[in-house]
Design a protein around this motif. Structure first.
Motif, mmCIF file in Angstrom:
data_model
loop_
_atom_site.group_PDB
_atom_site.id
_atom_site.type_symbol
_atom_site.label_atom_id
_atom_site.label_comp_id
_atom_site.label_asym_id
_atom_site.label_seq_id
_atom_site.Cartn_x
_atom_site.Cartn_y
_atom_site.Cartn_z
ATOM 1 N N LEU A 412 0.843 -1.184 0.000
ATOM 2 C CA LEU A 412 0.000 0.000 0.000
ATOM 3 C C LEU A 412 0.885 1.243 0.000
ATOM 4 O O LEU A 412 2.017 1.224 0.448
ATOM 5 C CB LEU A 412 -0.920 0.014 1.222
ATOM 6 C CG LEU A 412 -1.926 -1.124 1.367
ATOM 7 C CD1 LEU A 412 -2.788 -0.899 2.606
ATOM 8 C CD2 LEU A 412 -2.802 -1.256 0.132
ATOM 9 N N ASN A 413 0.336 2.333 -0.505
ATOM 10 C CA ASN A 413 1.033 3.616 -0.564
ATOM 11 C C ASN A 413 2.261 3.584 -1.473
ATOM 12 O O ASN A 413 3.238 4.294 -1.245
ATOM 13 C CB ASN A 413 1.431 4.105 0.836
ATOM 14 C CG ASN A 413 1.774 5.585 0.849
ATOM 15 O OD1 ASN A 413 1.206 6.380 0.104
ATOM 16 N ND2 ASN A 413 2.716 5.966 1.694
ATOM 17 N N GLU A 414 2.189 2.764 -2.502
ATOM 18 C CA GLU A 414 3.232 2.739 -3.529
ATOM 19 C C GLU A 414 2.570 2.951 -4.889
ATOM 20 O O GLU A 414 1.425 2.541 -5.105
ATOM 21 C CB GLU A 414 3.997 1.411 -3.532
ATOM 22 C CG GLU A 414 4.859 1.180 -2.296
ATOM 23 C CD GLU A 414 6.069 2.086 -2.242
ATOM 24 O OE1 GLU A 414 6.424 2.687 -3.283
ATOM 25 O OE2 GLU A 414 6.669 2.222 -1.149
ATOM 26 N N ILE A 415 3.291 3.569 -5.794
ATOM 27 C CA ILE A 415 2.779 3.815 -7.137
ATOM 28 C C ILE A 415 3.306 2.733 -8.082
ATOM 29 O O ILE A 415 4.511 2.496 -8.144
ATOM 30 C CB ILE A 415 3.192 5.219 -7.645
ATOM 31 C CG1 ILE A 415 2.566 6.301 -6.746
ATOM 32 C CG2 ILE A 415 2.749 5.418 -9.099
ATOM 33 C CD1 ILE A 415 3.029 7.706 -7.043
ATOM 34 N N TYR A 416 2.382 2.059 -8.781
ATOM 35 C CA TYR A 416 2.731 0.970 -9.699
ATOM 36 C C TYR A 416 2.199 1.270 -11.096
ATOM 37 O O TYR A 416 1.179 1.946 -11.255
ATOM 38 C CB TYR A 416 2.138 -0.359 -9.223
ATOM 39 C CG TYR A 416 2.707 -0.870 -7.925
ATOM 40 C CD1 TYR A 416 3.839 -1.688 -7.920
ATOM 41 C CD2 TYR A 416 2.107 -0.564 -6.702
ATOM 42 C CE1 TYR A 416 4.354 -2.195 -6.723
ATOM 43 C CE2 TYR A 416 2.608 -1.055 -5.508
ATOM 44 C CZ TYR A 416 3.729 -1.856 -5.527
ATOM 45 O OH TYR A 416 4.250 -2.340 -4.346
#
Length: 434
Positions: A412-416
């Motif tokens: 969570l809280n990561e950009i993919y």
């Protein structure tokens, strides 16, 4: 002691509630869910519609039902506009308007000693100083809200908010940047710039600074990955503004551009300061730079004097613009606004009918927008476990709700990067490209 919070309304209210909750927490209070027994209940209200007022009253009754001996604090727009009405509600102990929110803890302490009702509502429209309410985190959220200004001076004929929030006061740029840096250091990657009317930011400051200056300065901070604007007024979207705006690399390609009606006659009655042609040109200009931009908006149906032809003009206009999302509201006459007793009020049945028609149009437009990205790659900030079993979800830069299969390696809280494989009107499904 235990304290619970309930927030109605906009992102500004969410920001303010979080700031007050942090202040309680720092003094050792335990924060609990609103439906749990608590010693203190703080209800941050909204008064945009009559439904909002009713929800506020229901929240007060619920708090007293759960904990009859609790202290109930009612704050925000509802008591600011209708202070006497709120004071008369059984079970209300402390009433605070849209100023002096930082004194709520002090008032709670005073009430515990004196057991006397406390009222703090200042009805002066003019404000001189931005009230600082600092935030370090947002519970259960991966997007951080940054409040940069207070107040509105538009006086749209249907809107009570200028009376609730007063004149425009802007937060200093240094204070904004200090808060963004603090939140970025705490792990937040996306920042939503919010306020009552962010388009008016800076107009009250002695030194020349605008909304664009704020966004540009935030974008220079290394830990900030994305910046999103909460809502813009069309009147600020001049050619020079747009040319500067689109150069900000970290700015999300999503603009919430308030419309309200697709009929020029109704826009004039609403005291909106633009025409549909001006709106059309703004959209065209932005799309000339960002071909993937999402335009979202608000529409009021059943405004006094809105004929069948006016409503049809609105339907045709939203279809022409191709919004990715539309918030549809039925006109709700608010006492104290010019539209409250305007002639040619539209019946409730007709408002309901028009609302359902426009919601159907909005649903199709959302699907059409999402369809454009089938087989393409979106950058998605993963925010939470989805209500759909086996998926997690988040939003792309252009505000497409995106579901991906849950995997242990995804955080969570990561950009993919996500390749879209399935499209619906409310969301898309895709796969993360590792």
């Amino acid at each position: 002691m235990k304290v619970a919070f309930y927030t109605l309304g906009c992102k500004v209210n969410q920001y303010e509630t979080q700031a007050i909750a942090e202040a309680f927490e720092k003094l050792g209070y335990e924060i609990v869910d609103f439906d749990k027994p608590a010693d203190i209940y703080v209800i941050n209200t909204c008064t945009v519609t009559n439904i909002s007022d009713r929800k506020s009253r229901q929240a007060i009754k619920r708090a007293k039902r759960i904990s009859p001996d609790s202290i109930v604090v009612v704050m925000g727009c509802y008591p600011q506009v209708y202070p006497q009405e709120v004071q008369k509600i059984e079970g209300v102990d402390i009433v605070v308007g849209t100023r002096n929110r930082e004194k709520i803890l002090e008032y709670v302490t005073e009430y515990l000693k004196q057991k006397k009702k406390i009222i703090d509502v200042n009805n002066e429209y003019k404000r001189d100083v931005f009230e600082e309410l600092k935030v370090s985190s947002f519970n259960e959220r991966t997007r951080a809200f940054i409040k940069i200004e207070e107040g509105c001076e538009q006086f749209c004929s249907y809107c009570i908010i200028p009376y609730a929030r007063g004149s425009v006061v802007s937060r200093s740029l240094s204070s904004i940047l200090e808060e963004v840096e603090r939140l970025a250091s705490n792990g937040y990657k996306e920042f939503v710039i919010t306020g009552i009317n962010i388009s008016a930011y800076g107009k009250d400051l002695d030194y020349k600074v605008t909304l664009l200056d704020v966004v540009e300065e935030i974008s220079k901070l290394e830990k900030v990955k994305r910046i999103r604007l909460s809502s813009l007024e069309p009147i600020v979207m001049k050619e020079d503004f747009i040319k500067r705006l689109v150069k900000i690399d970290k700015l999300c390609h999503h603009l919430h551009l308030s419309l309200q009606s697709g009929s020029d006659k109704i826009l004039k009655l609403m005291n909106r300061h633009y025409t549909t042609e001006e709106y059309r040109q703004i959209v065209k200009m932005v799309r000339g730079y960002w071909d993937d931009v999402a335009f979202t908006t608000d529409i009021i149906v059943g405004f006094p004097g809105e004929s069948d032809e006016d409503f049809e003009s609105t339907v045709k206009f939203v279809e022409e613009i191709g919004f990715s999302r539309i918030h549809v509201f039925r006109f709700s006459p608010k006492k104290g606004t010019r539209a409250y007793d305007m002639p040619n009020q539209v019946s409730s049945a007709e408002k309901e009918k028009r609302s359902e028609i426009l919601k159907g149009v909005a649903k199709q437009l959302s699907f059409n927008f999402h369809k454009r990205f089938e087989g393409k790659i979106l950058e998605v900030l993963i925010e939470e476990n989805s209500s759909f079993k086996g998926y997690i979800e988040g939003y792309s830069g252009n505000y497409i709700r995106t579901l991906v299969p849950k995997m242990e390696s995804i955080r969570l809280n990561e950009i993919y990067k996500v390749k879209v494989r399935q499209v619906f009107d409310e969301y898309v499904i895709g796969d993360i490209i590792i």
